[in-house]
Design a protein around this motif. Structure first.
Motif, mmCIF file in Angstrom:
data_model
loop_
_atom_site.group_PDB
_atom_site.id
_atom_site.type_symbol
_atom_site.label_atom_id
_atom_site.label_comp_id
_atom_site.label_asym_id
_atom_site.label_seq_id
_atom_site.Cartn_x
_atom_site.Cartn_y
_atom_site.Cartn_z
ATOM 1 N N ARG A 1 -10.237 6.378 -4.290
ATOM 2 C CA ARG A 1 -10.635 5.103 -4.560
ATOM 3 C C ARG A 1 -11.328 4.542 -3.031
ATOM 4 O O ARG A 1 -11.812 3.388 -2.789
ATOM 5 N N GLN B 1 7.506 5.901 -10.650
ATOM 6 C CA GLN B 1 7.112 5.377 -9.314
ATOM 7 C C GLN B 1 5.685 6.144 -9.027
ATOM 8 O O GLN B 1 4.950 5.313 -8.275
ATOM 9 N N GLY B 2 5.285 7.235 -9.572
ATOM 10 C CA GLY B 2 4.172 7.694 -9.315
ATOM 11 C C GLY B 2 3.775 7.976 -7.976
ATOM 12 O O GLY B 2 2.507 7.523 -7.416
ATOM 13 N N ASP C 1 -4.778 8.507 -5.625
ATOM 14 C CA ASP C 1 -5.616 7.388 -6.236
ATOM 15 C C ASP C 1 -6.065 6.588 -4.976
ATOM 16 O O ASP C 1 -7.402 6.285 -5.192
ATOM 17 N N ARG C 2 -5.244 6.425 -4.269
ATOM 18 C CA ARG C 2 -5.770 5.628 -3.024
ATOM 19 C C ARG C 2 -6.830 6.390 -2.293
ATOM 20 O O ARG C 2 -8.031 5.892 -1.867
ATOM 21 N N ASN D 1 3.084 10.666 -5.851
ATOM 22 C CA ASN D 1 1.812 11.467 -5.459
ATOM 23 C C ASN D 1 0.423 10.632 -6.122
ATOM 24 O O ASN D 1 -0.531 10.468 -5.555
ATOM 25 N N SER D 2 0.531 10.368 -7.375
ATOM 26 C CA SER D 2 -0.426 9.810 -8.086
ATOM 27 C C SER D 2 -1.008 8.615 -7.576
ATOM 28 O O SER D 2 -2.203 8.445 -7.389
ATOM 29 N N ARG D 3 -0.343 7.738 -7.199
ATOM 30 C CA ARG D 3 -0.649 6.610 -6.437
ATOM 31 C C ARG D 3 -1.372 6.918 -5.108
ATOM 32 O O ARG D 3 -2.477 6.277 -4.742
ATOM 33 N N LEU D 4 -0.815 7.570 -4.188
ATOM 34 C CA LEU D 4 -1.311 8.202 -3.017
ATOM 35 C C LEU D 4 -2.837 8.972 -3.359
ATOM 36 O O LEU D 4 -3.805 8.439 -2.465
ATOM 37 N N ALA E 1 -0.477 14.216 -10.742
ATOM 38 C CA ALA E 1 -0.871 13.410 -9.759
ATOM 39 C C ALA E 1 -2.630 13.426 -9.955
ATOM 40 O O ALA E 1 -3.228 13.126 -8.782
#
Length: 197
Positions: free
Chosen positions: A42, A30-31, A38-39, A33-36, A90
């Motif tokens: 970006r 689900q990623g 990344d946001r 931390n990595s998705r957060l 992350a």
């Protein structure tokens, strides 16, 4: 602009290990931390991390996701995840190498090196070191300086900077957009007027 800062002498200590121990493959995929992070990376605006203490594990990865980091003499970055049987997933495995070079990133991620304030400054991970009591003031001054610049130019500069590989066409296209703005004309007119005075 976004400012992330420390509280109580710690920027961010990372994940709750007891909670992390219960996570499995599905949670990893689900990623979270990595998705957060990344946001954060970006965001179309400059981001600053005022790191007044420890930034360890996921906390370090959050700081790495910001555009600029400033620290205090108490600042320490580290990624001890392999010692817990996992990796810094992350963003540290690629973001840290972009920031400080592959050799230093490997020292941190593979050999457990912690970067204190002086080492972080020497390798460019932090822009400056200020006294603990000056951290928020220094962050405010940095943000005030950034806020004085053209928002459109900052946004496009960040976009081009973060684009992968060489990008002369992206430079040209971004510049073409900015050359047509009233903001550019106004700022350059003010600059030329100051030079005449």
């Amino acid at each position: 602009m976004l400012l992330l800062t420390s509280a109580g002498g710690v920027f961010a200590g990372g994940a709750d290990i007891a909670e992390l121990r219960e996570r499995g493959r599905d949670e990893a995929l689900q990623g979270i931390n990595s998705r957060l992070f990344d946001r954060v990376a970006r965001l179309p605006l400059p981001t600053v991390a005022a790191v007044g203490g420890y930034a360890i594990g996921g906390g370090a990865e959050l700081a790495y996701a910001c555009d600029v980091r400033i620290g205090t003499p108490a600042t320490v970055f580290g990624n001890p995840e392999p010692g817990l049987g996992i990796l810094a997933a992350a963003g540290a495995c690629w973001r840290l190498a972009d920031l400080v070079g592959k050799s230093v990133a490997k020292q941190v991620l593979l050999a457990g090196r912690r970067l204190n304030a002086e080492a972080a400054l020497a390798c460019g991970l932090v822009a400056e070191i200020v006294g603990s009591e000056e951290l928020l003031g220094a962050a405010d001054r940095l943000l005030d300086g950034i806020a004085a610049w053209s928002p459109s130019a900052l946004r496009l500069t960040k976009l081009v900077l973060d684009a992968p590989g060489a990008h002369p066409l992206a430079d040209d296209l971004a510049q073409a957009v900015l050359f047509e703005t009233e903001d550019k004309n106004s700022r350059m007119a003010k600059f030329l007027e100051r030079r005449k005075a």
